[in-house]
Scaffold this active site. Structure first.
Site, PDB file in Angstrom:
ATOM      1  NE  ARG A  69       1.873  -7.023  17.022  1.00 21.26           N
ATOM      2  CZ  ARG A  69       0.830  -7.719  16.587  1.00 21.26           C
ATOM      3  NH1 ARG A  69      -0.344  -7.127  16.400  1.00 21.26           N
ATOM      4  NH2 ARG A  69       0.936  -9.001  16.330  1.00 21.26           N
ATOM      5  CE1 TYR A 197       6.430  -6.884  25.065  1.00 19.20           C
ATOM      6  CE2 TYR A 197       5.197  -6.568  23.038  1.00 19.20           C
ATOM      7  CZ  TYR A 197       6.104  -7.285  23.791  1.00 19.20           C
ATOM      8  OH  TYR A 197       6.695  -8.393  23.256  1.00 19.20           O
ATOM      9  CE  LYS A 206       4.992  -6.241  12.923  1.00 21.92           C
ATOM     10  NZ  LYS A 206       5.743  -6.963  13.861  1.00 21.92           N
ATOM     11  CG  HIS A 226       4.264  -8.951   9.344  1.00 21.98           C
ATOM     12  ND1 HIS A 226       3.366  -9.684  10.106  1.00 21.98           N
ATOM     13  CD2 HIS A 226       5.335  -8.746  10.159  1.00 21.98           C
ATOM     14  CE1 HIS A 226       3.870  -9.912  11.300  1.00 21.98           C
ATOM     15  NE2 HIS A 226       5.064  -9.366  11.358  1.00 21.98           N
ATOM     16  CB  SER A 248       2.780 -11.887  15.243  1.00 26.40           C
ATOM     17  OG  SER A 248       2.561 -10.669  14.561  1.00 26.40           O
ATOM     18  CB  ALA A 249       4.757 -15.658  17.508  1.00 24.48           C
ATOM     19  CB  CYS A 250       3.921 -17.825  12.211  1.00 25.46           C
ATOM     20  SG  CYS A 250       2.338 -17.867  13.069  1.00 25.46           S
ATOM     21  CE  LYS A 252       7.255 -11.747  10.576  1.00 26.39           C
ATOM     22  NZ  LYS A 252       6.290 -12.472  11.412  1.00 26.39           N
ATOM     23  CB  THR A 253      13.075 -14.180  13.985  1.00 28.05           C
ATOM     24  OG1 THR A 253      12.335 -12.970  14.095  1.00 28.05           O
ATOM     25  CG2 THR A 253      14.485 -13.955  14.488  1.00 28.05           C
ATOM     26  CG  ASN A 254      13.127 -19.561  14.555  1.00 28.48           C
ATOM     27  OD1 ASN A 254      13.992 -20.278  15.032  1.00 28.48           O
ATOM     28  ND2 ASN A 254      12.325 -18.816  15.291  1.00 28.48           N
ATOM     29  CG  ASP A 277       8.678  -8.096  12.091  1.00 31.74           C
ATOM     30  OD1 ASP A 277       8.047  -9.167  12.160  1.00 31.74           O
ATOM     31  OD2 ASP A 277       8.219  -7.022  12.529  1.00 31.74           O
ATOM     32  NE  ARG A 370       7.933 -10.471  20.511  1.00 27.74           N
ATOM     33  CZ  ARG A 370       7.594 -10.750  19.246  1.00 27.74           C
ATOM     34  NH1 ARG A 370       8.449 -10.554  18.273  1.00 27.74           N
ATOM     35  NH2 ARG A 370       6.407 -11.252  18.974  1.00 27.74           N
ATOM     36  NE  ARG A 401       2.616 -20.537  15.419  1.00 26.76           N
ATOM     37  CZ  ARG A 401       3.547 -21.189  16.103  1.00 26.76           C
ATOM     38  NH1 ARG A 401       3.319 -22.406  16.548  1.00 26.76           N
ATOM     39  NH2 ARG A 401       4.698 -20.613  16.373  1.00 26.76           N
ATOM     40  N   GLY A 495      16.119 -25.293  10.493  1.00 29.04           N
ATOM     41  CA  GLY A 495      17.119 -25.377   9.425  1.00 29.04           C
ATOM     42  C   GLY A 495      16.661 -26.240   8.255  1.00 29.04           C
ATOM     43  CG  ASP A 496      16.021 -30.319   8.704  1.00 28.91           C
ATOM     44  OD1 ASP A 496      17.022 -30.511   7.980  1.00 28.91           O
ATOM     45  OD2 ASP A 496      15.925 -30.723   9.873  1.00 28.91           O
ATOM     46  CG  ASN A 497      11.530 -24.748   7.771  1.00 30.22           C
ATOM     47  OD1 ASN A 497      10.914 -25.821   7.752  1.00 30.22           O
ATOM     48  ND2 ASN A 497      11.406 -23.875   8.760  1.00 30.22           N
TER      49      ASN A 497
HETATM   50  P1  GTP Z   1       7.251 -11.905  15.192  1.00 26.32           P
HETATM   51  O1  GTP Z   1       8.512 -11.331  15.695  1.00 26.32           O
HETATM   52  O2  GTP Z   1       6.159 -11.897  16.204  1.00 26.32           O
HETATM   53  O3  GTP Z   1       6.787 -11.286  13.903  1.00 26.32           O
HETATM   54  O4  GTP Z   1       7.497 -13.502  14.992  1.00 26.32           O
HETATM   55  P2  GTP Z   1       8.293 -14.361  13.904  1.00 26.32           P
HETATM   56  O5  GTP Z   1       7.399 -14.617  12.733  1.00 26.32           O
HETATM   57  O6  GTP Z   1       9.602 -13.763  13.624  1.00 26.32           O
HETATM   58  O7  GTP Z   1       8.449 -15.779  14.632  1.00 26.32           O
HETATM   59  P3  GTP Z   1       9.757 -16.503  15.229  1.00 26.32           P
HETATM   60  O8  GTP Z   1      10.756 -16.844  14.169  1.00 26.32           O
HETATM   61  O9  GTP Z   1      10.255 -15.703  16.366  1.00 26.32           O
HETATM   62  O10 GTP Z   1       9.125 -17.863  15.748  1.00 26.32           O
HETATM   63  C1  GTP Z   1       8.095 -17.905  16.698  1.00 26.32           C
HETATM   64  C2  GTP Z   1       7.947 -19.280  17.277  1.00 26.32           C
HETATM   65  O11 GTP Z   1       7.779 -20.254  16.241  1.00 26.32           O
HETATM   66  C3  GTP Z   1       9.150 -19.728  18.094  1.00 26.32           C
HETATM   67  O12 GTP Z   1       8.698 -20.311  19.282  1.00 26.32           O
HETATM   68  C4  GTP Z   1       9.827 -20.741  17.222  1.00 26.32           C
HETATM   69  O13 GTP Z   1      10.496 -21.699  17.980  1.00 26.32           O
HETATM   70  C5  GTP Z   1       8.685 -21.336  16.410  1.00 26.32           C
HETATM   71  N1  GTP Z   1       9.147 -21.779  15.071  1.00 26.32           N
HETATM   72  C6  GTP Z   1       9.841 -21.042  14.176  1.00 26.32           C
HETATM   73  N2  GTP Z   1      10.145 -21.764  13.069  1.00 26.32           N
HETATM   74  C7  GTP Z   1       9.602 -22.995  13.256  1.00 26.32           C
HETATM   75  C8  GTP Z   1       9.568 -24.193  12.463  1.00 26.32           C
HETATM   76  O14 GTP Z   1      10.078 -24.270  11.350  1.00 26.32           O
HETATM   77  N3  GTP Z   1       8.896 -25.262  13.001  1.00 26.32           N
HETATM   78  C9  GTP Z   1       8.305 -25.193  14.233  1.00 26.32           C
HETATM   79  N4  GTP Z   1       7.678 -26.277  14.678  1.00 26.32           N
HETATM   80  N5  GTP Z   1       8.341 -24.095  15.019  1.00 26.32           N
HETATM   81  C10 GTP Z   1       8.970 -23.003  14.535  1.00 26.32           C
HETATM   82  C1  SPV Z   2       4.795  -8.980  15.814  1.00 25.24           C
HETATM   83  O1  SPV Z   2       3.930  -9.120  16.678  1.00 25.24           O
HETATM   84  O2  SPV Z   2       4.604  -9.260  14.600  1.00 25.24           O
HETATM   85  C2  SPV Z   2       6.139  -8.498  16.208  1.00 25.24           C
HETATM   86  C3  SPV Z   2       6.318  -7.995  17.571  1.00 25.24           C
HETATM   87  O3  SPV Z   2       7.039  -8.478  15.384  1.00 25.24           O
HETATM   88  S1  SPV Z   2       5.743  -6.380  17.779  1.00 25.24           S
HETATM   89  O4  SPV Z   2       6.843  -5.458  17.555  1.00 25.24           O
HETATM   90  O5  SPV Z   2       5.244  -6.272  19.147  1.00 25.24           O
HETATM   91  O6  SPV Z   2       4.698  -6.110  16.805  1.00 25.24           O
HETATM   92 MN    MN Z   3       6.317  -9.293  13.351  1.00 26.46          MN
END
Ligand code: GTP
Ligand code: SPV
Ligand code: MN
Length: 585
Positions: A69, A197, A206, A226, A248-250, A252-254, A277, A370, A401, A495-497
């Site tokens: 983005r 992208y 978004k 979000h 983002s990338a913190c 959520k999916t996990n 998301d 992705r 983070r 998982g331990d979360n």
């Molecule tokens: P967007 O799709 O961008 O909105 O991201 P998201 O918030 O869904 O993040 P996602 O679950 O894809 O995780 C992003 C990164 O964080 C990955 O590299 C994961 O491995 C890492 N991550 C996720 N959960 C944890 C956690 O509990 N601990 C640590 N250390 N890393 C984590």
């Molecule tokens: C984010 O960046 O929060 C995402 C990926 O979920 S994107 O669809 O590119 O916004």
């Molecule tokens: Mn997102």
């Protein structure tokens, strides 16, 4: 396919401007998608992967200058600048239409314009909102058909109504200098040009489901956030739902798909994923908040996804998935990314399509590579995924983070304080957006790049909602990312979360005590189960510690941020800020 005059008139106008050779309506049928895939394969836009190992899966590579983005080129175009606020980039609507109009003009010559009728959330449900995306990209069509509900039934549900979001996208020259992602909330319109992208071009995500929807939510009395949505099932079969906002990338999916640790799984605990998301949240007739996931698929971060960290996400990608900017494993025509396993392919192409040697010291997959996977592939998808009313929310969780400062978890004292906690969120930046990575920035409610109006008004909307919710959920903050002196994560995470989520639920049920600190309530160490973990009680105490000195430093950052947001920050939040300052004395 439709007689809707508003729709047909608008498409004509857009076609006059962009001048496509053809216009093709997407009906969502497999036959049509198959033909489109064949066409995209013939031009190299997508690559068919090993159909035995990854049936119906494809690989796509974006242009190298188009991998995330672009927040600096994302605009909210309200007639008054104040309504977009100080945090968003703003352009006057007329100026923006003219500027982008020039870029769109003739941009589809020699190309096809695809008309994608899509629904955010279940077609015909009380939450559903409809959009039409016009695009010249087959990749966008294929992704939208995974991420949203696409088809003629959307046109039927829309009928003659003018109530739909008008999205226009053209790849044009993928020119960074002329890339714009522009939102016209007053016109229900989104224009995106010069990108191919993810979040820049899948306009349901978004652009609509957060930026435009947050604007509509304020007007109509609901919230677009979000947030992931998950359900935790206890051994007695009761399910409690939690929504969580992380940048983002913190994670959520996990978190949305977490597998309970062995210890809990044996007792019968389960986790169900409703969304990873975005959450649309309304007040139900029972006075509780109800949430739906308006999406239909996952656009997940590939790197770091593996059979240990997130087996459910990995399983979701085994069929009908589009991979973007990952490594192409030529040994068996599959895909690979950093953190998938310890066996990078020897014969492979990197995300740019160049021959890649795993020992060359450069990553093979882009850090923001992705997968686009259908939600129904997920082994832990909730039975409520398609529920028209959504799920009731027990707790709202914020998180980011932070190497230091924020403890593993803390609970706000009440809704107003919870809104304050969300508003002061800060997080280290990631590869999900272009720009520096690892820099701490304020990201209130993980919505910094996604609120479609003034951030102060957005905070005000949260405060106002709280006054209307008879049975408000409790609000918490978590941080999985505290590091030790060597920079390693202290908390095992993933998982331990679950261990932290169970404390959160116990608090909501009034089943466990807590310790009051200047920032809110933290767990007594004995109330977070660490059985089977590598960490001892002292480490846990450290994770829960609230360092007053660090928080005093934090105050300055909060004040600076509030000042930047401007004079619409609600007075309630300044009251909370004063309380925090007092508590830290
Ligand atoms: P967007 O799709 O961008 O909105 O991201 P998201 O918030 O869904 O993040 P996602 O679950 O894809 O995780 C992003 C990164 O964080 C990955 O590299 C994961 O491995 C890492 N991550 C996720 N959960 C944890 C956690 O509990 N601990 C640590 N250390 N890393 C984590
Ligand atoms: C984010 O960046 O929060 C995402 C990926 O979920 S994107 O669809 O590119 O916004
Ligand atoms: Mn997102």
């Amino acid at each position: 396919m439709t007689q809707n005059k508003h729709l047909l008139g608008w498409i004509n106008e857009m076609a006059e401007m962009t001048q496509p050779d053809n216009i093709v309506w997407i009906d969502g049928s497999e036959a049509q998608l198959d033909a489109l895939r064949a066409e995209a394969m013939s031009t190299g836009e997508i690559i068919k992967l090993n159909q035995e190992l990854l049936p119906n899966c494809y690989l796509h590579r974006t242009a190298v200058n188009d991998v995330a983005r672009v927040e600096g080129r994302t605009f909210i175009c309200t007639s008054k600048k104040e309504d977009a606020g100080n945090i968003n980039n703003w352009m006057a609507p007329a100026e923006c239409y003219e500027k982008l109009g020039k870029l769109f003009r003739g941009s589809m010559k020699g190309r096809t314009m695809y008309v994608i009728p899509y629904s955010m959330s279940v077609v015909g449900s009380p939450f559903a909102k409809y959009g039409i995306e016009l695009t010249d990209s087959i990749y966008v069509v294929l992704n939208m058909c995974i991420m949203t509900r696409v088809g003629t039934n959307v046109l039927e549900a829309l009928g003659d109504s003018a109530d739909f979001i008008k999205g226009l996208h053209a790849k044009a020259d993928i020119d960074e200098e002329n890339r714009y992602i522009c939102h016209f909330p007053e016109d229900n319109t989104i224009w995106s040009v010069n990108s191919g992208y993810g979040g820049n071009v899948l306009l349901g995500k978004k652009c609509f489901a957060l930026r435009i929807a947050s604007y509509l939510g304020r007007k109509e009395g609901w919230m677009a956030e979000h947030m992931l949505i998950l359900g935790i099932e206890t051994p007695d079969g009761d399910i409690k739902y939690i929504t969580a906002a992380f940048p983002s990338a913190c994670g959520k999916t996990n978190l949305a798909m977490l597998i309970p640790p062995e210890f809990y799984a044996k007792q019968g605990y389960k986790v169900w994923c409703v969304g990873d998301d975005i959450a649309w949240i309304r007040i139900g007739e029972d006075g509780r908040l109800w949430a739906v996931n308006p999406e239909n698929g996952f656009f997940g971060v590939a790197p770091g996804t593996n059979v240990k960290s997130n087996p459910n996400a990995l399983a979701s990608t085994k069929e009908g998935t589009i991979f973007t900017n990952v490594v192409h494993n030529l040994e068996n025509n599959t895909v690979w990314w950093e953190g998938l396993d310890k066996n990078p392919p020897k014969n492979a192409l990197d995300w740019t399509g160049k021959v890649w040697d795993p020992d060359c010291g450069v990553k093979g997959a882009h850090p923001n590579s992705r997968f686009t996977a259908p939600a129904t592939n997920c082994p832990c998808i909730s039975s409520e995924f398609n529920s028209v009313n959504g799920v009731p929310v027990t707790a709202i969780v914020f998180g980011g983070r932070r190497a230091k400062t924020a403890p593993l978890v803390y609970e706000s004292r009440n809704w107003q304080h919870g809104v304050f906690v969300g508003s002061i969120m800060a997080s280290e930046t990631t590869a999900a957006a272009t720009g520096a990575v690892g820099v701490v920035r304020r990201d209130p409610m993980a919505m910094l790049p996604f609120a479609g109006y003034d951030m102060g008004d957005y905070f005000g909307h949260w405060i106002a909602m709280g006054k209307k919710i008879a049975k408000a959920p409790k609000i918490f903050n978590v941080n999985w990312f505290r590091t030790d002196d060597e920079g390693h994560f202290i908390w095992p995470g993933f998982g331990d979360n679950m261990r932290v989520l169970l404390w959160i639920i116990a608090r909501c049920e009034g089943k466990v005590d807590a310790v009051e600190t200047p920032i809110g309530y933290v767990p007594r160490p004995e109330d977070i189960n660490i059985e089977g973990l590598d960490i001892d009680e002292d480490t846990l105490k450290g994770l829960l510690n609230v360092d007053k000195d660090l928080w005093r430093e934090e105050l300055a950052g909060i004040k600076e941020f509030y000042a930047k947001v401007g004079d619409r920050v609600p007075k309630e939040l300044y009251t909370e800020l004063a309380t925090l300052e007092e508590n830290l004395k």
